[in-house]
Design an enzyme around this catalytic site. Sequence first.
Site, PDB file in Angstrom:
ATOM      1  N   GLU A 251       0.805  -1.193   0.023  1.00 49.74           N
ATOM      2  CA  GLU A 251       0.042   0.142   0.140  1.00 49.74           C
ATOM      3  C   GLU A 251       0.468   1.202  -0.473  1.00 49.74           C
ATOM      4  OE1 GLU A 251      -3.055  -0.474   2.904  1.00 49.74           O
ATOM      5  OE2 GLU A 251      -3.955  -1.763   1.734  1.00 49.74           O
TER       6      GLU A 251
ATOM      7  N   GLU B 289      -5.115  -8.633  -0.563  1.00 45.73           N
ATOM      8  CA  GLU B 289      -4.910  -8.254   0.433  1.00 45.73           C
ATOM      9  C   GLU B 289      -7.074  -8.800   0.114  1.00 45.73           C
ATOM     10  OE1 GLU B 289      -4.158  -5.487   3.229  1.00 45.73           O
ATOM     11  OE2 GLU B 289      -1.877  -5.806   2.936  1.00 45.73           O
TER      12      GLU B 289
HETATM   13  O1  AHR Z   1      -5.341  -5.845   6.659  1.00 44.77           O
HETATM   14  C1  AHR Z   1      -5.136  -5.417   7.841  1.00 44.77           C
HETATM   15  C2  AHR Z   1      -4.567  -3.461   7.062  1.00 44.77           C
HETATM   16  O2  AHR Z   1      -4.967  -3.653   5.261  1.00 44.77           O
HETATM   17  C3  AHR Z   1      -3.008  -4.564   6.119  1.00 44.77           C
HETATM   18  O3  AHR Z   1      -1.979  -4.171   6.877  1.00 44.77           O
HETATM   19  C4  AHR Z   1      -2.731  -2.213   4.448  1.00 44.77           C
HETATM   20  O4  AHR Z   1      -2.231  -3.655   3.689  1.00 44.77           O
HETATM   21  C5  AHR Z   1      -4.536  -2.785   4.643  1.00 44.77           C
HETATM   22  O5  AHR Z   1      -4.504  -1.863   4.541  1.00 44.77           O
END
Ligand code: AHR
Length: 551
Positions: free
Chosen positions: A217, A350
């Site tokens: 991110e 994610e």
């Molecule tokens: O999964 C939790 C958080 O969500 C992670 O650390 C980040 O990459 C995302 O914003």
Amino acid sequence: MKRREFIKTGLAGGVLALTGGRFAAQEARMADARIEILLDEPIGRIAPEIYGHFVEHLGGVVYDGIWVGEDSKVPNVGGVRQAIVEAMKRIKASVIRWPGGCFADSYNWRDGVGPRKGRPRRPNFWIDAREWPKGAPDGPWKYDPNHFGTDEFLRFCQLSGAQPYLAANVRSLTARDFYEWVDYCNSPAGTTTLAEMRAAAGQPAPWNVRYWGVGNESWGCGGGFTPEEYAVEYRRFMEWVPRYGLNLAFIGSGPNSGDLSWSRRFFGRLAEKGGFGRMWGWGLHHYSWNVTGGRTNDWFEGKGDAVKYPREEWYELLSEANRMEKLITDHWAIMGEFDRQHRVKLLVDEWGAWYKPGSEVHNSHLLGQQATIRDSLLAGLTLDIFHRHADKVAMANIAQLVNCLQSLFLAHEDKFILTPTYHVFDMYAAHQGGQSIRTNVSSSPLKYTINNRPATMRGLNGSASLHDRRMVLTVTNPDPNASVETEVTIYGANVKEVNVTTLTAKDIHVHNDFDNPRAIEPQTSQAAAKGRALVYSFAPASVTRLQITLA
Ligand code: AHR
């Protein structure tokens, strides 16, 4: 011809019906929905890496979840919770991403190698998060003792049968730290100083880590870069990395959900110098969290409860998950503007449901949440989307493995349970490595009301894959009120036998907990069949797998 008449015609001439697992010969009848599987339209191989996981040093994921320590009374393998290792093998866990997440860009891999006793204790990235449950005690989740480092993680992967995917720190370390981590993990035995350090930790042979993320991110916690700035960083990190004969797969820190400009501007800047810096994958993140039907977009206000939700939040959350399909096609189209051959694949490293705090099983589990039948629907429909885009999606990692966002396990000390999401991964594992086959689903949209306005969401959906003479069809029915009788037709083959596994619950809030760990689990039945079509009634609020043996 009206749709109803068409379905009726299609069903005439000896169709086979399965209702709630029971099977009977069936004469012509009407169905509510239709699934057509087109055997001569293969989409691509379903990469086992789509069944990937994510582990971050966040709340109870690592400490209490995975790492219990060698001296713990909790059964463990070298400090790793044994129950997780065994459960991971059962679902053919393919890949695990670590150490973050946002944590990755604050992590110095050197803190987590060498004798455990001498490792430094550091404040965890998440220490000041607003979401900490009341009274959360101090502990390794706040002050990380680094007992779970590179070798512990890689051993966990090895025990689980999964490949590792390491996310490097771009915000607060250098390109040199990155390639030295690669050196520590992958240099052949006895070659470099770092290889000797690894050998001293009990691992003379290289770990051969193939997947490497360049930041996380990077538009936010990973550095707050503009896409152009990140492109420069990315190029610098990629300019020289020792390969040791491996086909390393580098992963760029991709967009936040529908942020198309992140993809376009990043690829645009990379393309200026020609080539994509040996990039293998572009990592999209998408969480399903806003259940307000547009009332607010506030990150905290927009979330709902994991268990006690009104009916409209059921629909809203699943609609958020359905967005995944368009995110994939939109970002893929942009990537194709620059990378015409589509050499770079899409990853969704994610994804999952994100609720407001309050349902965590222990107050040290920051972002810990319960998981109901709704989460199993979310998992099933998302995996089905990945299959339908098997030509584009090369890996996906559900967030996160244990005691966190959409988790497969909940664990505290010696208590341990499987969530409904785990059961979906178990059921869907049958798809891994198969050929995804074009599957058209026609069903009515679901109607509901939110903010006093009518709304709709996609109804029945699914995907199919072929494995020699066996077809795996998975279907989600998000309708909490009604079963959906469906005609399933396979064009190009006849059906011999059908094996059915269903995950469903009478109430949409049902979940497993430490007192009742098997409130929701899959049920299986079998039936002989013949013909080209079958009729199956998909239960309300269900995830179903039909394993169809072809004649
Ligand atoms: O999964 C939790 C958080 O969500 C992670 O650390 C980040 O990459 C995302 O914003």
